[in-house]
Design an enzyme around this catalytic site. Structure first.
Site, short mmCIF file in Angstrom:
data_model
loop_
_atom_site.label_atom_id
_atom_site.label_comp_id
_atom_site.label_asym_id
_atom_site.label_seq_id
_atom_site.Cartn_x
_atom_site.Cartn_y
_atom_site.Cartn_z
CE1 TYR A 103 -3.31 2.82 0.56
CE2 TYR A 103 -2.22 3.14 2.60
CZ TYR A 103 -3.09 3.65 1.51
OH TYR A 103 -3.73 4.88 1.89
N GLY A 280 -48.74 29.32 43.26
CA GLY A 280 -48.61 29.70 44.71
C GLY A 280 -47.70 28.79 45.31
#
Length: 368
Positions: A103, A280
């Site tokens: 390669y 509340g």
């Protein structure tokens, strides 16, 4: 510009083509393994720049190294010379050119063809001897151990490591593409080039970092994913997420007041959570010696009340989600938050440390 990209279906090619189209000033001429020779010739005849990325690295027959790496390069070079198309060409070679393997030898021979082209035409050339490249869209179980690790870890499969201490040099696909795009500006010196950002690490360290990403969904603790190698690996790992895993559940704690949910924790920068409160309802009613929190009302209206634990000094303010602002808890000041509106209150919360049940630094105190 008319830009030819060979190997356009490959890992680097896919990423580069997307980047080229994002610029919006180029016509990208993609060349794939099945592109007819006459089409390639027609592309070369009008090209202003060639990114030659195509190559063979894992053939069934070693002879394919020559046909895929050397012969194709020679064909491109000879064609450009014949039609007197003296344009810049970029070639992706490999760090293996010095390893005397089939390669590496084929890539070295292809480099010589690029040199020949430049010597005959005087055209600029750019050769990149790339080390391990990683990033999104890389094929696992092929030529990238990082892609294989990501795929296996994401799937819950075992990863195989022969030598955890083996050194590796890495470049990230985004850095590669950014470097390649700069070549189009004509300001890079002809010759051998490098990706300026390289990471030097080991196979074992990469595996450890990638494994931590999978664990983070359960612990909610993220790594330092904003910089450097960890950032790049995190993005790469996430790119292997299948769509059915795009979402995941996190713990939610609910009671009569509303819900509290931890979203994200960090090792050194605290955690992000959110909570809700019905109209509340009052939440909080405690103080911290060291811990700091930043509150952001996303929806609704809230009254924040504070009292200095030492001096009993008091302070109160009203915050509305329609006008985003950060409210800080100050060490030594008790604080609570009351939903003073008519709709559900949603508050985003960042704390500078992960909540530790053994050392919570959260002391109850009733205010007012």
């Amino acid at each position: 510009m008319e830009i030819v990209v060979t190997g356009a279906n490959g890992f680097i090619g896919k990423n580069l083509c997307v980047r080229l189209r994002e610029v919006g000033q180029h016509n990208v001429l993609e060349v794939h393994r099945g592109t007819p020779e006459e089409i390639l010739l027609s592309y070369l005849s009008k090209a202003d720049f060639v990114f030659h990325l195509a190559g063979i690295n894992r053939p069934k027959d070693k002879l394919e190294f020559v046909s895929g790496n050397v012969d194709l390069t020679k064909f491109i070079v000879d064609s450009l010379i014949k039609i007197s198309r003296n344009i810049p060409i970029m070639f992706t070679s490999s760090a293996q050119v010095d390893q005397n393997n089939p390669y590496g030898n084929s890539k070295l021979a292809a480099e010589k063809e690029i040199h020949r082209y430049s010597e005959i035409t005087g055209s600029p050339y750019y050769i990149f001897r790339l080390p391990n490249v990683f990033g999104k869209w890389c094929k696992p179980h092929y030529n990238s151990f990082i892609a294989t690790f990501c795929s296996n870890i994401m799937a819950g499969s075992e990863i195989m490591i022969n030598d955890p201490s083996a050194p590796v040099k890495l470049v990230y696909i985004d850095d590669v593409c950014i470097t390649f795009l700069k070549l189009l500006e004509g300001k890079v010196q002809s010759g051998f080039s490098e990706v300026p950002v390289e990471y030097h690490t080991t196979v074992g360290e990469v595996a450890e970092i990638l494994s931590s990403f999978k664990a983070s969904r359960g612990t909610l603790i993220t790594e330092s994913v904003g910089l450097g190698l960890t950032r790049a690996l995190y993005s790469t790992y996430l790119s292997f997420t299948p769509p059915e895993q795009f979402n995941y559940s996190i713990p939610t704690y609910g009671d009569a007041r509303g819900v509290f949910c931890e979203m994200l924790k960090t090792k050194d920068s605290g955690q992000v959570s959110f909570f809700t409160a019905h109209p509340g309802i009052t939440r909080g009613g405690h103080y911290h010696h060291t811990k700091n929190e930043k509150f952001l009302v996303i929806k609704g209206e809230a009254v924040f009340r504070f009292e200095n634990v030492s001096t009993s000094q008091r302070y109160e303010l009203i915050v509305n989600g329609s006008n985003p602002e950060i409210v800080e808890s100050i060490p030594g000041w008790a604080h609570d938050i009351t939903n003073s509106g008519d709709e559900e209150l949603i508050v985003l919360l960042w704390a500078n440390e992960i909540f530790d049940r053994q050392r919570p630094d959260t002391i109850s105190k009733e205010l007012f």
